[in-house]
Design a protein around this motif. Structure first.
Motif: not given
Ligand SMILES: [Zn+2]
Ligand SMILES: [Zn+2]
Ligand SMILES: [Zn+2]
Ligand SMILES: [Zn+2]
Lengths: 145, 145, 145, 145
Positions: B63, B65-66, B96, B99, D57
């Motif tokens: 994702c 964020e990561r 999610c 994250c 996700s």
């Molecule tokens: Zn995520």
């Protein structure tokens, strides 16, 4: 894959080795205490480094290869001449299956250079050799990178 | 958490919103076609952006964020004033659980700013509010970041 | 969420605690040496147990909650009265964010029972409390379970 | 690896194919709509089936191979004669890198049987062929399974 096939000058190979070994210092690995460094060379000749980032929930850990590719992609670099990795092991470490799959998204032919023993030894294989019969984008109707 | 508690100037908030919306253009999401952008502000005031990077093997997807934190950590930035995200949804999207867990490694108090509707609306919660009773480093005897 | 709200008889609670503590023996955790057991009760009253399964590539590890739900879903069970977890910690352990996200796919209201101190203490929260403002199927146009 | 090397009777092979194709019906894949079924045969000759379980996700998704191994391990089965997979694709699908890594934890020699075209065609390779130079437990000082 043979070393001479790498699309790098001798000076670039030396630089790659040095950066890749240094990249281990970026590692956040308080759980495994197993530092892995990664340096990739983009198609334009840029060097991008990263390391493994672990998580208290082990499944949340991101290896050096994926972590470094995240950095590259977030800088709009999607084509790689080579991806090199190193660890504190004497033997050349190889990418885990998760990373092979992640790299696969960006090409089947990418050379993977694995350093051992402080860079004095190495192994070289391309992605297809490390992940034969891979499951990639075209299986889901998405164009290959 | 209240918006006024964010350790940012008004100009920084405006810049953050703009960069975060632009970050969506970094997205590699041919499978979900769901673009997510992320911009974080480091403790030194640097802005770092990224986006989601999907994989033919869905479980290999990372994702926004990561992906963005990978970039930051690979630049030796471990402390974040705020992490902001945006998507093409009208409503503010939230991180999610994966994250939230990944962010958790770097602190419980990190403010998460979630933009909706092209940045005209937002929600703000800190990590602890989004992941109460979290499982973190101290559970495994590792010092908290 | 209050304990009395659990849709279980007293005998079922006793059985759940016993099975959940026993489930730790299923753990394959040679890396963290942190055993986690999980027992869930399906809507039909069946008890299904599992544990964490780690991997040399830490990111490939699957926690007890996800591992157990895999077993349940592969037996065509998708509705759960409660999901209980235990570890060797004195305090009640909580699910990591990855597992909260995985559980989320099967409902927002699922009670999560966390045992501590060999089952003598516990905490009880539902998924929504553990993962507020969750990102779920409806965000991607998929019906909620 | 050759088909004749499989430690199965002809009747077992027929049963394996049938169960593996049926296992696709267990799939929870509302995002990719790509159903994958898996059936493994344990060292004692038990057949265990499972399928892919996706998540909103994407990174939380668990493929059929891992999902099925979770079921097996949670029933204390750690040794597998063969792991077979099928999908709705005409061609034989292969395990993604994440699953190859997860399987690796349980042995290098495990035969992987990949069905295509409703089981009328197949490919057979062992784990070592699919994940050469694998990163496994011994790298971290853990005994091989
Ligand atoms: Zn995520
Ligand atoms: Zn890896
Ligand atoms: Zn977990
Ligand atoms: Zn897989």
């Amino acid at each position: 894959m043979k070393f001479e096939e790498l699309p790098l000058t001798e000076a670039e190979v030396i630089k790659l080795k040095q950066l890749c070994l240094e990249a281990r210092s970026l590692s956040y690995s308080p759980y495994s205490k197993f530092r892995v460094g990664c340096t990739l060379v983009t198609s334009e000749g840029e060097f991008i480094s990263g390391a493994n980032i672990e998580n208290a929930s082990y499944g949340g850990s991101i290896c050096a290869e994926r972590s470094t590719i995240c950095k590259a992609v977030n800088e709009r670099k999607y084509k790689f001449k080579v991806i090199a990795i190193s660890s504190d092991s004497q033997e050349a470490i190889s990418p885990c299956g998760i990373c092979r799959q992640f790299i696969r998204e960006f090409g089947k032919e990418i050379p993977i250079l694995m350093f051992g023993q402080e860079g004095n030894t190495h192994e070289l294989m391309n992605l297809e050799e490390l992940l034969p019969k891979s499951f990639g984008p075209s299986w889901l109707g998405v164009p290959e990178a």
